[in-house]
Design a protein around this motif. Structure first.
Motif, PDB file in Angstrom:
ATOM      1  N   GLU A 167       0.742  -1.136  -0.029  1.00 29.56           N
ATOM      2  CA  GLU A 167       0.072  -0.003  -0.046  1.00 29.56           C
ATOM      3  C   GLU A 167       0.988   1.232  -0.195  1.00 29.56           C
ATOM      4  OE1 GLU A 167      -2.741  -0.085   3.109  1.00 29.56           O
ATOM      5  OE2 GLU A 167      -3.586  -1.984   2.574  1.00 29.56           O
ATOM      6  N   ALA A 168       2.013   1.238   0.612  1.00 32.11           N
ATOM      7  CA  ALA A 168       2.974   2.353   0.743  1.00 32.11           C
ATOM      8  C   ALA A 168       3.792   2.228  -0.669  1.00 32.11           C
ATOM      9  CB  ALA A 168       3.916   2.205   1.875  1.00 32.11           C
ATOM     10  N   GLY A 169       3.908   1.556  -1.814  1.00 31.06           N
ATOM     11  CA  GLY A 169       4.375   1.420  -2.815  1.00 31.06           C
ATOM     12  C   GLY A 169       5.714   1.060  -2.625  1.00 31.06           C
ATOM     13  N   ILE A 170       5.965   0.352  -1.486  1.00 29.01           N
ATOM     14  CA  ILE A 170       7.588  -0.198  -1.518  1.00 29.01           C
ATOM     15  C   ILE A 170       7.601  -1.356  -2.131  1.00 29.01           C
ATOM     16  CG2 ILE A 170       9.259  -0.899   0.349  1.00 29.01           C
ATOM     17  CD1 ILE A 170       8.145   1.062   2.084  1.00 29.01           C
ATOM     18  N   LEU A 171       6.792  -2.342  -1.895  1.00 25.05           N
ATOM     19  CA  LEU A 171       6.644  -3.586  -2.628  1.00 25.05           C
ATOM     20  C   LEU A 171       5.922  -3.589  -3.983  1.00 25.05           C
ATOM     21  CD1 LEU A 171       6.282  -6.398   0.203  1.00 25.05           C
ATOM     22  CD2 LEU A 171       8.218  -5.580  -1.147  1.00 25.05           C
ATOM     23  N   GLY A 172       5.920  -3.880  -5.052  1.00 26.07           N
ATOM     24  CA  GLY A 172       5.287  -4.094  -6.169  1.00 26.07           C
ATOM     25  C   GLY A 172       5.610  -5.250  -7.280  1.00 26.07           C
ATOM     26  N   GLY A 173       4.693  -5.803  -7.790  1.00 29.88           N
ATOM     27  CA  GLY A 173       5.010  -6.906  -8.627  1.00 29.88           C
ATOM     28  C   GLY A 173       5.474  -8.049  -7.960  1.00 29.88           C
ATOM     29  N   PRO A 174       5.785  -9.121  -8.550  1.00 29.83           N
ATOM     30  CA  PRO A 174       6.174 -10.066  -7.845  1.00 29.83           C
ATOM     31  C   PRO A 174       7.501 -10.204  -7.162  1.00 29.83           C
ATOM     32  CG  PRO A 174       6.991 -10.208 -10.159  1.00 29.83           C
ATOM     33  CD  PRO A 174       6.017  -9.162  -9.866  1.00 29.83           C
ATOM     34  N   VAL A 175       7.461 -10.537  -5.886  1.00 30.84           N
ATOM     35  CA  VAL A 175       8.582 -10.854  -4.908  1.00 30.84           C
ATOM     36  C   VAL A 175       9.033 -12.167  -4.696  1.00 30.84           C
ATOM     37  CG1 VAL A 175       9.274  -9.896  -2.531  1.00 30.84           C
ATOM     38  CG2 VAL A 175       7.784  -8.544  -3.831  1.00 30.84           C
ATOM     39  N   ALA A 176      10.716 -12.171  -4.545  1.00 35.36           N
ATOM     40  CA  ALA A 176      10.927 -13.684  -4.293  1.00 35.36           C
ATOM     41  C   ALA A 176      10.447 -14.244  -3.026  1.00 35.36           C
ATOM     42  CB  ALA A 176      12.626 -13.629  -4.207  1.00 35.36           C
ATOM     43  N   GLU A 177      10.545 -15.478  -3.183  1.00 42.59           N
ATOM     44  CA  GLU A 177       9.961 -16.419  -1.827  1.00 42.59           C
ATOM     45  C   GLU A 177      10.552 -15.916  -0.576  1.00 42.59           C
ATOM     46  OE1 GLU A 177       6.986 -18.538  -0.193  1.00 42.59           O
ATOM     47  OE2 GLU A 177       6.884 -18.187  -2.398  1.00 42.59           O
ATOM     48  N   GLU A 178      11.857 -15.834  -0.713  1.00 39.46           N
ATOM     49  CA  GLU A 178      12.799 -15.539   0.401  1.00 39.46           C
ATOM     50  C   GLU A 178      12.230 -14.144   0.990  1.00 39.46           C
ATOM     51  OE1 GLU A 178      14.067 -16.200  -2.394  1.00 39.46           O
ATOM     52  OE2 GLU A 178      14.605 -18.342  -2.326  1.00 39.46           O
ATOM     53  N   LEU A 179      12.193 -13.167   0.247  1.00 39.57           N
ATOM     54  CA  LEU A 179      11.860 -11.818   0.699  1.00 39.57           C
ATOM     55  C   LEU A 179      10.432 -11.814   1.290  1.00 39.57           C
ATOM     56  CD1 LEU A 179      13.307  -9.343  -2.188  1.00 39.57           C
ATOM     57  CD2 LEU A 179      14.138  -9.998   0.084  1.00 39.57           C
ATOM     58  N   GLN A 180       9.677 -12.659   0.531  1.00 36.10           N
ATOM     59  CA  GLN A 180       8.409 -12.599   0.994  1.00 36.10           C
ATOM     60  C   GLN A 180       8.390 -13.198   2.411  1.00 36.10           C
ATOM     61  OE1 GLN A 180       4.824 -12.354  -0.094  1.00 36.10           O
ATOM     62  NE2 GLN A 180       5.449 -11.976  -2.286  1.00 36.10           N
ATOM     63  N   GLY A 181       9.006 -14.051   2.900  1.00 34.18           N
ATOM     64  CA  GLY A 181       9.003 -14.570   4.323  1.00 34.18           C
ATOM     65  C   GLY A 181       9.702 -13.567   5.226  1.00 34.18           C
ATOM     66  N   ALA A 182      10.757 -12.905   4.751  1.00 31.05           N
ATOM     67  CA  ALA A 182      11.387 -11.946   5.404  1.00 31.05           C
ATOM     68  C   ALA A 182      10.669 -10.701   5.743  1.00 31.05           C
ATOM     69  CB  ALA A 182      12.635 -11.367   5.060  1.00 31.05           C
ATOM     70  N   PHE A 183       9.922 -10.522   4.771  1.00 30.40           N
ATOM     71  CA  PHE A 183       8.736  -9.246   5.134  1.00 30.40           C
ATOM     72  C   PHE A 183       7.641  -9.607   6.150  1.00 30.40           C
ATOM     73  CE2 PHE A 183      10.365  -7.302   0.774  1.00 30.40           C
ATOM     74  CZ  PHE A 183      11.149  -6.148   1.450  1.00 30.40           C
ATOM     75  N   ALA A 184       7.296 -10.858   5.973  1.00 30.47           N
ATOM     76  CA  ALA A 184       6.247 -11.421   6.871  1.00 30.47           C
ATOM     77  C   ALA A 184       6.481 -11.299   8.228  1.00 30.47           C
ATOM     78  CB  ALA A 184       5.777 -12.799   6.310  1.00 30.47           C
ATOM     79  N   THR A 185       7.870 -11.384   8.695  1.00 32.10           N
ATOM     80  CA  THR A 185       8.217 -11.289   9.919  1.00 32.10           C
ATOM     81  C   THR A 185       8.515  -9.917  10.658  1.00 32.10           C
ATOM     82  OG1 THR A 185      10.643 -11.397   9.574  1.00 32.10           O
ATOM     83  CG2 THR A 185       9.661 -13.469   9.627  1.00 32.10           C
ATOM     84  N   LEU A 186       8.539  -9.013   9.912  1.00 32.87           N
ATOM     85  CA  LEU A 186       8.601  -7.511  10.509  1.00 32.87           C
ATOM     86  C   LEU A 186       7.530  -7.029  11.398  1.00 32.87           C
ATOM     87  CD1 LEU A 186       9.378  -5.511   6.904  1.00 32.87           C
ATOM     88  CD2 LEU A 186      10.912  -6.437   8.756  1.00 32.87           C
ATOM     89  N   SER A 187       7.754  -6.489  12.367  1.00 32.99           N
ATOM     90  CA  SER A 187       6.894  -5.770  13.306  1.00 32.99           C
ATOM     91  C   SER A 187       6.333  -4.663  12.597  1.00 32.99           C
ATOM     92  CB  SER A 187       7.411  -5.467  14.350  1.00 32.99           C
ATOM     93  OG  SER A 187       8.367  -4.441  14.298  1.00 32.99           O
ATOM     94  N   GLU A 188       5.141  -4.160  13.224  1.00 29.92           N
ATOM     95  CA  GLU A 188       4.406  -3.089  12.843  1.00 29.92           C
ATOM     96  C   GLU A 188       5.380  -1.880  12.752  1.00 29.92           C
ATOM     97  OE1 GLU A 188       0.075  -0.712  13.042  1.00 29.92           O
ATOM     98  OE2 GLU A 188       0.367  -2.422  14.394  1.00 29.92           O
ATOM     99  N   GLU A 189       6.072  -1.626  14.022  1.00 31.66           N
ATOM    100  CA  GLU A 189       6.946  -0.503  14.080  1.00 31.66           C
ATOM    101  C   GLU A 189       8.237  -0.661  13.040  1.00 31.66           C
ATOM    102  OE1 GLU A 189      10.252  -0.640  17.408  1.00 31.66           O
ATOM    103  OE2 GLU A 189       8.764   0.966  18.182  1.00 31.66           O
ATOM    104  N   GLU A 190       8.882  -2.084  12.740  1.00 29.98           N
ATOM    105  CA  GLU A 190       9.687  -1.925  11.671  1.00 29.98           C
ATOM    106  C   GLU A 190       9.135  -1.543  10.318  1.00 29.98           C
ATOM    107  OE1 GLU A 190      12.516  -5.546  13.419  1.00 29.98           O
ATOM    108  OE2 GLU A 190      10.493  -5.963  12.427  1.00 29.98           O
ATOM    109  N   THR A 191       7.989  -1.916  10.172  1.00 34.36           N
ATOM    110  CA  THR A 191       7.047  -1.817   8.731  1.00 34.36           C
ATOM    111  C   THR A 191       7.101  -0.268   8.715  1.00 34.36           C
ATOM    112  OG1 THR A 191       6.100  -3.835   8.855  1.00 34.36           O
ATOM    113  CG2 THR A 191       5.178  -2.232   7.333  1.00 34.36           C
ATOM    114  N   ASN A 192       6.632   0.467   9.621  1.00 36.54           N
ATOM    115  CA  ASN A 192       6.330   2.017   9.721  1.00 36.54           C
ATOM    116  C   ASN A 192       7.820   2.900   9.316  1.00 36.54           C
ATOM    117  OD1 ASN A 192       3.665   1.678   9.933  1.00 36.54           O
ATOM    118  ND2 ASN A 192       3.560   1.925  12.309  1.00 36.54           N
TER     119      ASN A 192
END
Length: 88
Positions: A11-36
């Motif tokens: 939604e913030a425009g940081i991720l767009g299009g296909p993302v590698a599976e490894e990155l998907q997993g890494a991004f899924a572990t981010l806290s709300e504070e880290e994401t912000n």
């Protein structure tokens, strides 16, 4: 509803299009504070970049400094020398 860092980054425009599976997993572990923080940096870095570039006007980025002094590119990494790993 649970916080989904990947969706927030999309939604913030940081991720767009296909993302590698490894990155998907890494991004899924981010806290709300880290994401912000990542979202805030996305907006701040372009604003700060002109100032950073102004301070580096005399810097030559095309070649490593050691290469400018005549060192062979293969000699630029002396990791084995410092650690002793090159000794048998």
């Amino acid at each position: 509803m649970a916080f989904d860092p990947r969706e927030a980054l999309r939604e913030a425009g940081i991720l767009g299009g296909p993302v590698a599976e490894e990155l998907q997993g890494a991004f899924a572990t981010l806290s709300e504070e880290e994401t912000n923080l990542l979202i805030a940096l996305k907006n701040r870095i372009p604003a700060m970049l002109p100032e950073v570039l102004a301070h580096s006007a005399g810097v030559q980025w095309s070649r490593p400094e050691a290469a400018q002094h005549g060192f062979e590119p293969a000699m630029l990494c002396a990791c084995g020398l410092w650690s002793g790993a090159g000794q048998n």
